[in-house]
Design an enzyme around this catalytic site. Structure first.
Site, PDB file in Angstrom:
ATOM      1  N   GLU A  48       6.883  -4.962  -0.312  1.00  0.00           N
ATOM      2  CA  GLU A  48       7.649  -3.868   0.279  1.00  0.00           C
ATOM      3  C   GLU A  48       7.825  -4.230   1.745  1.00  0.00           C
ATOM      4  O   GLU A  48       6.857  -4.399   2.482  1.00  0.00           O
ATOM      5  CB  GLU A  48       6.897  -2.535   0.133  1.00  0.00           C
ATOM      6  CG  GLU A  48       7.674  -1.360   0.698  1.00  0.00           C
ATOM      7  CD  GLU A  48       6.860  -0.051   0.728  1.00  0.00           C
ATOM      8  OE1 GLU A  48       5.720  -0.019   0.222  1.00  0.00           O
ATOM      9  OE2 GLU A  48       7.374   0.916   1.317  1.00  0.00           O
ATOM     10  N   ASP A  59       5.230   8.085   8.726  1.00  0.00           N
ATOM     11  CA  ASP A  59       4.189   7.088   8.940  1.00  0.00           C
ATOM     12  C   ASP A  59       3.159   7.524   9.975  1.00  0.00           C
ATOM     13  O   ASP A  59       3.469   8.232  10.927  1.00  0.00           O
ATOM     14  CB  ASP A  59       4.827   5.770   9.398  1.00  0.00           C
ATOM     15  CG  ASP A  59       5.499   5.044   8.250  1.00  0.00           C
ATOM     16  OD1 ASP A  59       4.795   4.744   7.264  1.00  0.00           O
ATOM     17  OD2 ASP A  59       6.714   4.820   8.324  1.00  0.00           O
TER      18      ASP A  59
END
Lengths: 262, 399
Positions: A48, A59
């Site tokens: 990824e 995040d």
């Protein structure tokens, strides 16, 4: 459909997929290419690859900092696609790009789908694009033969899980906790139940991510899901080390994780 | 107030819900709770009660005679949102959202703040309604708005400095969203402007629309007719949406939003998302934003922490696209002149945000006549900005 193919292949071998996350351009794109190859060599099944964004709201601090390092080294979307093109000369490992919606929107949805496919990208992961807003991009991506990986969260209703499973190809990204990315000490209770709720809706592979940071957690995650995604723990190493030493450390960490997923 | 009907919360091209999946059910819950609340007599009675007796509404519509004479154009009326409890329009929205949070059974509220006015308003209602409260604020803004930080802490809020990115409102918003993703079960996020994912832009607008409803009634009482212009500053755009909304059907009323041109649009250091930005997605909705060629967000700049935001509410983007409202931009320097002008002529120290709108009046006065009228939304008071202005003027307040 390299991602779907990989899950099938692993299933026949009785293994679970190890998906490793890297922020493209952290610390620079040359190193990213080396890290992808090192991860593959040591057992990563799928990569990824994050396209850095200035405002990564899903995040935690580890990946935020990595995004900043990547942007500071001059990383651009087209630079990353070029880098993937170069990586493709050396490996056929499935690569999914992860990015927030704005960089894709700015690039142009259709252009992005076409160029990503040309570069050798296999799948698309967009954490701030739930299916309500994603119809256009997800349809364009499918037209180009890109797999589209959508998220299911612990808060998702059954109706949403069904719809997500319908639109997802490759695998379903199951968020193991309510929160942002980042290493955690333990898996949240309720993960097993969430995975079985997803399994009730679909036969598609489910990979578990967010917070998985050491081999023991990866082992437990692999018992429940078809794949395990490890990001922040690897990215943290990248923030701390350089050069050959970094490649060696990431390599041995990935090897341990893969052992735990078998 | 009306029940939200916009399909998936879009205003034409703009709006929407660009957030992590974890939050979608919470947004659904909020939308449902809101739609029930606006139909509930209890909720409406409580909100009216607090707006009147706690905040001090209705705020006056003040005829600024000296300012009108000085500028020599249209008759200027000031909608005095600065006279609200806590000194700005922000309290209208936080009272509404705190009541909603209580209806939803949430025990904790969080907020982001730039200038600190929304943070103070949130900390205030949290203290009053007994909610746990955490405010995210960019480190740079905490330095600029020290007094508001102190006020929030006195009110019992935890103020968390945000050290990432530009260390301003944009980054505080990211951090608040991260908190919300993590604590969504027992936490309500009180968004402070008409930004964010649906249903926030509509909810905040509805809670602020009281400004325009009152202003319309008041101007009809005083002047017997609608105004020719309604002017308000626009960062995220909540005071502007609040005063514009009631006038949108009155096609003859010209709506003008004033953005922050910072050091000048040509310098690239500004916060003029509509005037100098492009369409993109930030903080959960599609609107005009400041971004580079690669879709990375460009930090905004304004002397006013409250306008220092690289985006604007999606409904403003829609009003701009449809031509219903016009958006202009005013520099830091002009805003300081506006600040001085209102202070000297009327004895009212405006917030630096509102001072942008005041500064625009100077331009407007050149194309208006004495027979015309302008309503300016004076969104907040300027006590918090006195130090910033003093620094800008090197301590010399003359001329």
């Amino acid at each position: 459909m390299r991602i779907t193919g990989k899950f099938k292949e692993l299933k026949q071998k009785g293994q679970k997929a190890l998906i490793t996350y890297l922020t493209a351009g952290d610390p620079d794109l040359e190193m990213t290419a080396d890290l992808v190859l090192a991860a593959e060599e040591n057992g990563a099944d799928i990569i990824e690859l994050g396209i850095p964004f200035s405002d990564p709201l899903a995040d935690g601090p580890v990946i935020q900092k990595a995004s900043l390092r990547a942007l500071n080294s001059g990383t651009t979307v087209s630079g990353i696609l070029n880098c993937i093109k170069n990586i493709r000369a050396k490996t056929q490992i499935p690569i999914a790009v992860m990015t927030y919606y704005n960089p894709i929107h700015r690039y142009g949805l259709k252009e992005f789908a076409v160029h990503a496919k040309e570069a050798g990208v296999d799948g698309l992961i967009v954490p701030d694009l739930p299916y309500e807003e994603g119809e256009e991009l997800y349809a364009l991506a499918k037209d180009e033969g890109l797999e589209t990986i959508l998220f299911v969260a612990p808060t998702s209703t059954t109706e949403r899980i069904k719809k997500t499973a319908e639109l997802s190809t490759g695998f379903i990204y199951c968020v193991s906790l309510t929160g942002v990315t980042g290493p955690r000490d333990d898996l949240q209770t309720g993960v097993r139940e969430l995975i079985s709720r997803i399994k009730d809706c679909t036969d598609k592979p489910v990979a578990l991510g967010f917070g998985i940071s050491h081999p023991e957690q990866a082992r437990r995650a692999a018992e429940m899901a078809d794949g395990v995604i490890v990001g922040s723990a690897i990215v943290k190493m990248i923030g701390e080390k350089r050069g050959e030493e970094l490649l060696k450390d990431v390599g041995s960490f990935v090897r341990e994780l893969k052992k735990a997923c078998c | 107030m009306k029940i939200l009907s916009e399909k998936k919360g879009h205003f034409g091209l703009f709006g929407g819900r660009y957030v992590p999946e974890t939050l979608i059910p919470a947004l659904d819950e909020l939308e449902k709770a809101y739609n029930e609340a606006v139909k509930s007599p209890d909720f409406n009675i409580a909100l009216s009660y607090y707006l009147k007796n706690y905040s001090g509404r209705p705020t006056p519509l003040y005829y600024a005679e000296n300012l009108t004479r000085t500028l020599g154009g249209a008759k200027i009326f000031l909608k005095r949102e600065d006279l609200n409890h806590t000194g700005a329009h922000k309290i209208n929205n936080t009272l509404g959202q705190a009541l909603l949070a209580k209806r939803m059974g949430k025990k904790r509220v969080i907020a982001e703040t730039g200038a600190g006015q929304h943070g103070v308003a949130t900390a205030t209602v949290a203290a009053m309604f007994g909610l746990e409260c955490e405010i995210y604020m960019g480190e740079k803004d905490m330095e600029r708005q020290e007094i508001n930080v102190f006020r929030m802490r006195m009110l019992g809020a935890k103020v968390t400095p945000v050290k990432t990115g530009s260390r301003t409102l944009k980054d505080a918003t990211n951090e608040a969203i991260r908190d919300w993703v993590t604590n969504v079960k027992d936490t309500h996020y009180i968004i402070g402007s008409v930004v964010g994912p649906h249903p926030y832009p509509a909810i905040v607008r509805d809670f602020q629309a009281v400004i325009g409803r009152e202003a319309k009634r008041q101007v009809l009482d005083i002047e017997g007719r609608l105004p020719d212009y309604v002017v308000a500053c626009v960062g995220g755009g909540s005071n502007a949406m609040g005063i514009f909304y009631e006038f949108i059907p009155d096609k003859k009323v010209r709506l003008i939003g004033v953005e922050a041109a910072g050091k000048g649009i040509e310098t690239g250091e500004h916060a003029a998302s509509i005037n100098a930005g492009s369409i993109g997605v930030l903080h959960g909705s599609k609107s005009y934003i400041l971004q580079d060629e690669d879709g990375q967000i460009i930090p905004a700049h304004s002397i006013s922490a409250g306008l220092d935001y690289p985006g604007v509410g999606p409904e403003h983007a829609y009003l701009k696209e449809t031509g219903r409202a016009t958006y202009v931009a005013v520099t830091d320097k002009e805003a300081v002149e506006g600040f001085k002008l209102l202070t000297k002529t009327e004895g009212i120290i405006p917030a630096l945000e509102s001072a942008h709108a005041v500064a625009f009046l100077e331009r407007l006065s050149k194309v208006t006549t004495k027979e015309q009228t302008v309503i300016l939304c004076l969104s907040g008071r300027g006590d918090k900005d006195v130090y910033t202005v003093s620094k800008h003027l090197n301590g010399r307040f003359d001329g």
